[in-house]
Design a protein around this motif. Structure first.
Motif, PDB file in Angstrom:
ATOM      1  N   THR A  16       0.829  -1.206   0.000  1.00 37.05           N
ATOM      2  CA  THR A  16       0.000   0.000   0.000  1.00 37.05           C
ATOM      3  C   THR A  16       0.863   1.256   0.000  1.00 37.05           C
ATOM      4  O   THR A  16       0.604   2.197  -0.758  1.00 37.05           O
ATOM      5  CB  THR A  16      -0.952  -0.020   1.214  1.00 37.05           C
ATOM      6  OG1 THR A  16      -1.799  -1.166   1.084  1.00 37.05           O
ATOM      7  CG2 THR A  16      -1.794   1.231   1.288  1.00 37.05           C
ATOM      8  N   ASP A  40      -8.220  -3.993  -2.376  1.00 34.61           N
ATOM      9  CA  ASP A  40      -8.054  -4.697  -1.098  1.00 34.61           C
ATOM     10  C   ASP A  40      -9.208  -4.323  -0.172  1.00 34.61           C
ATOM     11  O   ASP A  40      -9.446  -3.132   0.066  1.00 34.61           O
ATOM     12  CB  ASP A  40      -6.702  -4.285  -0.485  1.00 34.61           C
ATOM     13  CG  ASP A  40      -6.404  -4.999   0.820  1.00 34.61           C
ATOM     14  OD1 ASP A  40      -7.263  -5.778   1.295  1.00 34.61           O
ATOM     15  OD2 ASP A  40      -5.312  -4.768   1.367  1.00 34.61           O
ATOM     16  N   GLN A  42      -9.348  -4.265   2.843  1.00 36.79           N
ATOM     17  CA  GLN A  42      -8.907  -3.459   3.992  1.00 36.79           C
ATOM     18  C   GLN A  42      -9.071  -1.963   3.715  1.00 36.79           C
ATOM     19  O   GLN A  42      -9.160  -1.170   4.646  1.00 36.79           O
ATOM     20  CB  GLN A  42      -7.435  -3.731   4.314  1.00 36.79           C
ATOM     21  CG  GLN A  42      -7.136  -5.164   4.710  1.00 36.79           C
ATOM     22  CD  GLN A  42      -5.647  -5.364   5.012  1.00 36.79           C
ATOM     23  OE1 GLN A  42      -5.210  -5.236   6.142  1.00 36.79           O
ATOM     24  NE2 GLN A  42      -4.865  -5.665   3.987  1.00 36.79           N
ATOM     25  N   ASN A  44      -7.035   0.335   2.703  1.00 36.45           N
ATOM     26  CA  ASN A  44      -6.006   1.239   3.245  1.00 36.45           C
ATOM     27  C   ASN A  44      -5.675   2.398   2.300  1.00 36.45           C
ATOM     28  O   ASN A  44      -5.519   3.539   2.742  1.00 36.45           O
ATOM     29  CB  ASN A  44      -4.723   0.473   3.590  1.00 36.45           C
ATOM     30  CG  ASN A  44      -4.925  -0.530   4.703  1.00 36.45           C
ATOM     31  OD1 ASN A  44      -4.218  -1.532   4.789  1.00 36.45           O
ATOM     32  ND2 ASN A  44      -5.906  -0.306   5.563  1.00 36.45           N
ATOM     33  N   ASP A 126      -3.378  -1.545  -6.023  1.00 35.46           N
ATOM     34  CA  ASP A 126      -2.922  -2.011  -4.704  1.00 35.46           C
ATOM     35  C   ASP A 126      -3.707  -3.271  -4.355  1.00 35.46           C
ATOM     36  O   ASP A 126      -4.943  -3.280  -4.394  1.00 35.46           O
ATOM     37  CB  ASP A 126      -3.199  -0.918  -3.658  1.00 35.46           C
ATOM     38  CG  ASP A 126      -2.757  -1.348  -2.263  1.00 35.46           C
ATOM     39  OD1 ASP A 126      -1.904  -2.248  -2.145  1.00 35.46           O
ATOM     40  OD2 ASP A 126      -3.277  -0.772  -1.285  1.00 35.46           O
TER      41      ASP A 126
HETATM   42 MG   LIG Z   1      -1.966  -2.983   1.914  1.00 36.71          MG
END
Ligand SMILES: [Mg+2]
Ligand SMILES: Nc1ncnc2c1ncn2[C@@H]1O[C@H](COP(=O)(O)OP(=O)(O)OP(=O)(O)O)[C@@H](O)[C@H]1O
Length: 267
Positions: A16, A40, A42, A44, A126
Motif C-alpha cells: 500500500t 483490497d 482493507q 487502506n 494495490d
Molecule cells: Mg496494503
C-alpha cells in the motif's frame, strides 16, 4: 494506458505504501494522469486518500458488475490522481463472484478499466495479501507486476508462489503480463537484511530493482497524517528512494514498450 499491479502474498511488505506513493509521484512530479485502484477489502489506500466510504459505489460494484467505471472513480485532493476505492464489502463481492458461474470471473476489473482506457496514463493497483479472485482480476488486466518485498526468512516462498500464479495468468488469461521486478522495501542496515538482499539480487529470476526503499519511521508517520512521504518528509531516505524508484520504473516501462513495439514491427 499502462497498468501496473503491486502485489505480494505476504502482508505488511509495503504494497500500500508503494502504491500510494508511486501514484502520487507519477501524478504530481511527472504530470501523468493516474488512477489508483484499491483492490483490497482493507481499504487502506482509500483511507489514505480520504475516500473510504460505504455511501458510494466501490470496487465491490466493479466485481459484481453493478456500477460503471465513471460511477466508482473518485477524485483525490491531488490533481491528476483519481481512485477506485474499496471497503469491507469487497469480501462479500468476491464470494458473490465465485458463485457466478455464468459471467467470467477473472476479467471484471479489466472490463471496468476498458471504459476509461483513454483517460489515464497509468493505473496502479494495490492488492490484498492473497491470491483470491480480486488479485487474479488484477493480474488478468495488468501490463506489469511489481512485487514489494521485505527481506526475511520467508520472503522467497511468497515471491515464488506469486510468480507461479502470474505464469498461470499469463498462459490462460493475459499474455501481455510482464514481471517488472522485486522492490525491496523497509530495508535496514542489518547483516541479515544486506545478506538477504544480496542473495535475492544474485538470483536473476527475481529481477530486483536497482533502487530499494529504506526503512524510516517517517513512512509510518506519513500514513497517519495521510500525506505522501515526499510531502510529509521531503528529505528523508524513503522520499529520495521512492523518487528514484519511480524514475527507474518509468525507464523500464518505456524501454520495455519500445522493445515490444520493435518486436511487433519485426514480426
Ligand atoms: Mg496494503
Ligand atoms: N519504508 C518503510 N519504512 C518504515 N515503515 C514502512 C515502510 N514501508 C511500509 N512501512 C510500514 O509498514 C506497515 C505495512 O505497510 P503497508 O500497509 O504498505 O503493507 P502492505 O503490504 O500493504 O500490507 P497488507 O498486506 O496488510 O495490505 C505500515 O505500518 C507502513 O507504515
Amino acid at each position: 494506458m499502462i497498468i501496473i499491479t503491486i502485489a505480494n502474498l505476504k502482508g505488511g511488505v509495503g504494497k500500500t505504501v508503494t502504491a500510494i506513493n508511486v501514484s502520487y509521484l507519477l501524478a504530481a512530479e511527472h504530470g501523468k494522469r493516474v488512477l489508483l485502484v484499491d483492490n483490497d477489502q482493507q481499504g487502506n489506500s482509500s483511507q489514505f486518500y480520504r475516500q473510504y466510504s460505504y455511501d458510494r459505489p466501490s470496487m465491490a460494484n466493479v466485481m459484481k458488475r453493478t456500477a460503471r467505471a465513471a460511477q466508482v472513480i473518485q477524485h483525490t485532493d491531488f490533481p491528476g490522481l483519481d481512485i477506485i476505492p474499496a471497503n469491507l464489502t469487497l469480501a462479500e463481492a468476491e464470494r458473490a463472484v465465485m458463485m457466478d458461474t455464468v459471467v467470467p470471473q477473472q476479467v471484471r476489473l479489466r472490463e471496468c478499466l476498458r471504459e476509461v482506457k483513454g483517460d489515464y496514463d497509468y493505473v496502479i493497483i494495490d492488492n490484498p495479501p492473497s491470491l483470491h479472485m480480486c488479485a487474479v482480476n488484477a493480474l488478468s488486466t495488468s501490463d506489469y507486476l511489481v512485487i514489494p518485498a521485505v527481506i526475511s526468512r520467508w520472503t522467497f516462498e511468497g515471491i515464488d508462489s506469486l510468480l507461479d500464479q502470474a505464469r498461470q495468468v499469463q498462459a490462460y488469461l493475459n499474455p501481455q503480463l510482464k514481471f517488472l521486478g522485486t522492490l525491496i522495501t523497509c530495508c535496514r542496515r542489518t547483516a541479515s537484511n544486506q545478506q538477504g538482499a544480496e542473495w535475492l539480487r544474485s538470483h536473476g529470476d527475481y529481477k530486483v530493482f536497482d533502487h530499494y526503499i529504506r526503512w524510516t519511521d517517517k513512512v509510518d508517520e506519513s500514513t497517519f497524517s495521510a500525506e505522501p512521504i515526499v510531502l510529509h518528509s521531503p528529505r528523508c531516505g524513503a522520499s529520495r528512494d521512492y523518487r528514484d524508484f519511480v524514475e527507474e520504473l518509468l525507464t523500464l516501462v518505456s524501454d520495455s514498450d519500445t522493445r515490444t513495439e520493435k518486436e511487433g514491427a519485426a514480426e
